[in-house]
Enzyme design. Structure first.
Site, mmCIF file in Angstrom:
data_model
loop_
_atom_site.group_PDB
_atom_site.id
_atom_site.type_symbol
_atom_site.label_atom_id
_atom_site.label_comp_id
_atom_site.label_asym_id
_atom_site.label_seq_id
_atom_site.Cartn_x
_atom_site.Cartn_y
_atom_site.Cartn_z
ATOM 1 C CG ASP A 60 36.297 42.019 24.678
ATOM 2 O OD1 ASP A 60 36.535 41.628 25.831
ATOM 3 O OD2 ASP A 60 36.914 42.955 24.131
ATOM 4 C CD GLU A 102 34.580 42.588 29.069
ATOM 5 O OE1 GLU A 102 35.534 42.444 29.841
ATOM 6 O OE2 GLU A 102 34.710 42.978 27.889
#
Length: 532
Positions: free
Chosen positions: A208, A272
């Site tokens: 993330d 991401e």
């Protein structure tokens, strides 16, 4: 470029994989407390396996105060009790592997919760072994924050802490303090976390907000961003994020991640990467064979419209050569509004959804499906008084709530939609029961059937799974490109608009058709896949 003779068997399992994202709070509730959990996921894995996907990605289920619903981790190596136990996780992995599914989990290395024991120790004093595990800085002489950096969720990215009489950095919520990833001991600690889960049998990680992992140690102010006409709903939007993220040291940390994952078999890593510089950073983070395997950005997730030009531009970012990484694509996820509520008129949603999933499965790269996308779920309008999303609450009403894409999965058309609770943490969408798995399961014209067919088509043809992409063309609403591998060539043609599009006479065998498309014309949102 991959040699033309290579088959899927010669490539790693993840190259061209279809990955199914599960948001655990909303997938299946096994104990009727209103929140989905790990045993609930295990119970419904048969549905996922029946889709034909290669892997599941499970959003955070770690111990957390849930101020950002698991992306504020208080213990990286344990399961939050609302989701179950480590034994429940082990059972989930075992069942997934029995069904032939790989298991990916989220890792959040840019920040923790302020309830994490590392932060508690760090804020206690300016001395100690964890004193510099987070980003601390003195106030300016006038008492103001050390720099002008702004938080993604609104307001300054610095919060004063009376215990240390210093500011700490947080790029997101104030309860999500920034880890100091420049510190080798912090890197060692998060790599130990990664090893913990690898040894429990996971097959990879979605990392993330990786480009937030390191900041400029000099704490230089970000310059103002020129007004490009896009809406500015947060102070964060007024800056070029030159110094609070995207530090040049991140690739070296990534190389440490790769060195660890290479000691295990068949591990897949995908980052991401958001922001205005995402294209360059994705290339940097996946370059060669010493970095991550893949990355995805927000090319489609926040796009107002799905256009042929957007698709061709996104595909062009990834060259087909050995040094360039492998892309992943998502049209929906837990952070973005449901695509069919953004990209077409309500009357066209079913047709659009059938076309959209075929397009996703024809793109060069990995395809990531978000739970409910295979059903054509719509965005749910959550009233302000029922919001949980901290970003939407802070920026109401200018930021569309992420809660609207996080509502419970509809398994049948019963009162609780088969979710397992009559009082779920978020309300079910008004039209979601009629889109349930049970309603669509045996309907050959359903979006669910179209999704299964598109995944199956991809698996059957090396050109779609891992082949090169050539001749991407945008002509009004007409999108076309070719996929090539093993001496075989496939032409993929899509009508992304609501009007009929005539086609020039085209030869080739029709392998797939969406919404009644034929060789001479594409109806609204029609699609045609030809072997030529």
């Amino acid at each position: 470029m991959q040699p033309d003779f290579m088959s899927a068997a010669d490539l790693p399992w993840w190259r061209g994989a279809t990955i199914y994202q599960i948001y655990p709070r909303s997938f299946m509730d096994s104990n009727a407390d209103g929140i989905g959990d790990l045993p609930g996921i295990t119970r419904r894995l048969g549905h996922v396996a029946d889709l034909g996907v290669d892997a599941i990605w499970i959003s955070p289920f770690f111990v957390s105060p849930m101020k950002d619903f698991g992306y504020d981790v208080a213990d990286y190596c344990d399961v939050d009790p609302i989701f179950g136990t480590l034994a429940d996780f082990d059972a989930l992995v075992a069942e997934a592997h029995r069904l032939g599914l790989k298991v990916l989990i989220d890792q959040v290395y840019s920040h923790t919760s302020d309830a994490h024991e590392w932060f508690i120790a760090s804020r206690a004093a300016r001395t100690g072994d964890k004193a510099d595990w987070y980003v601390w800085a003195d106030a300016k002489p006038d008492g103001s924050p050390p720099s002008n950096w702004q938080s993604v969720f609104g307001g300054p990215a610095w919060t004063w802490d009376a215990r240390r009489r210093q500011y700490y950095l947080h790029n997101f919520l104030a309860s999500q303090p920034q880890l100091n990833m420049h510190n080798p001991a912090v890197q060692d600690a998060v790599l130990a976390v990664m090893r913990f889960w690898l040894e429990r049998g996971v097959d990879g990680f979605r990392i993330d907000a990786l480009n937030f992992a390191m900041h400029d140690p000099a704490l230089r102010d970000n310059p103002p961003a020129p007004d490009d006409g896009r809406p500015r709903t947060r102070p964060f939007d007024f800056q070029i994020k030159a110094y609070n993220q995207s530090h040049e040291g991140i690739p070296a940390f990534i190389r440490r991640i790769r060195a660890l994952t290479d000691t295990f078999d068949g591990i897949f890593t995908v980052a991401e990467v958001g922001g205005d510089d995402a294209a360059r950073e994705m290339q940097l983070f996946t370059h060669g064979d010493r970095h991550l395997n893949s990355a995805y950005s927000f090319d489609f997730l926040y796009a107002d419209a799905l256009t042929p030009a957007l698709v061709c531009r996104a595909l062009a970012q990834w060259a087909d050569d050995p040094e360039t990484g492998w892309p992943s694509w998502a049209f929906e996820n837990h952070d973005a509004p449901r695509a069919i509520s953004r990209w077409c008129a309500p009357a066209d949603r079913d047709a659009f959804a059938r076309m959209k999933v075929l397009l996703l499965l024809c793109l060069r790269g990995n395809a990531i499906l978000y739970n409910g996308e295979e059903l054509g779920l719509t965005q749910v309008d959550i009233p302000f008084e029922h919001l949980h999303d901290p970003e939407a609450i802070a920026n109401w009403p200018l930021t569309l709530s992420r809660d609207g894409a996080r509502t419970p999965m509809p398994w049948d058309d019963s009162a609780d939609a088969g979710f397992g609770s009559s009082s779920p943490w978020l309300p079910l969408g008004e039209d979601h029961r009629r889109r349930s798995v049970a309603r669509q399961q045996n309907d050959p014209g359903s979006i669910l059937s179209a999704t299964r067919a598109a995944i199956s088509l991809r698996k059957q043809h090396a050109a779609l799974r891992h082949g090169a992409v050539e001749q991407c063309r945008a002509d009004g609403d007409l999108l076309s490109f070719e996929r090539v591998a093993g001496g075989k060539r496939m032409r993929c043609i899509f009508n992304l608009g609501p009007e009929n599009v005539a086609l020039a006479k085209r030869g080739g065998a029709i392998l797939a058709s969406a919404n009644g498309a034929g060789p001479d014309a594409l109806p609204p949102y029609g699609a045609l896949i030809l072997e030529i």
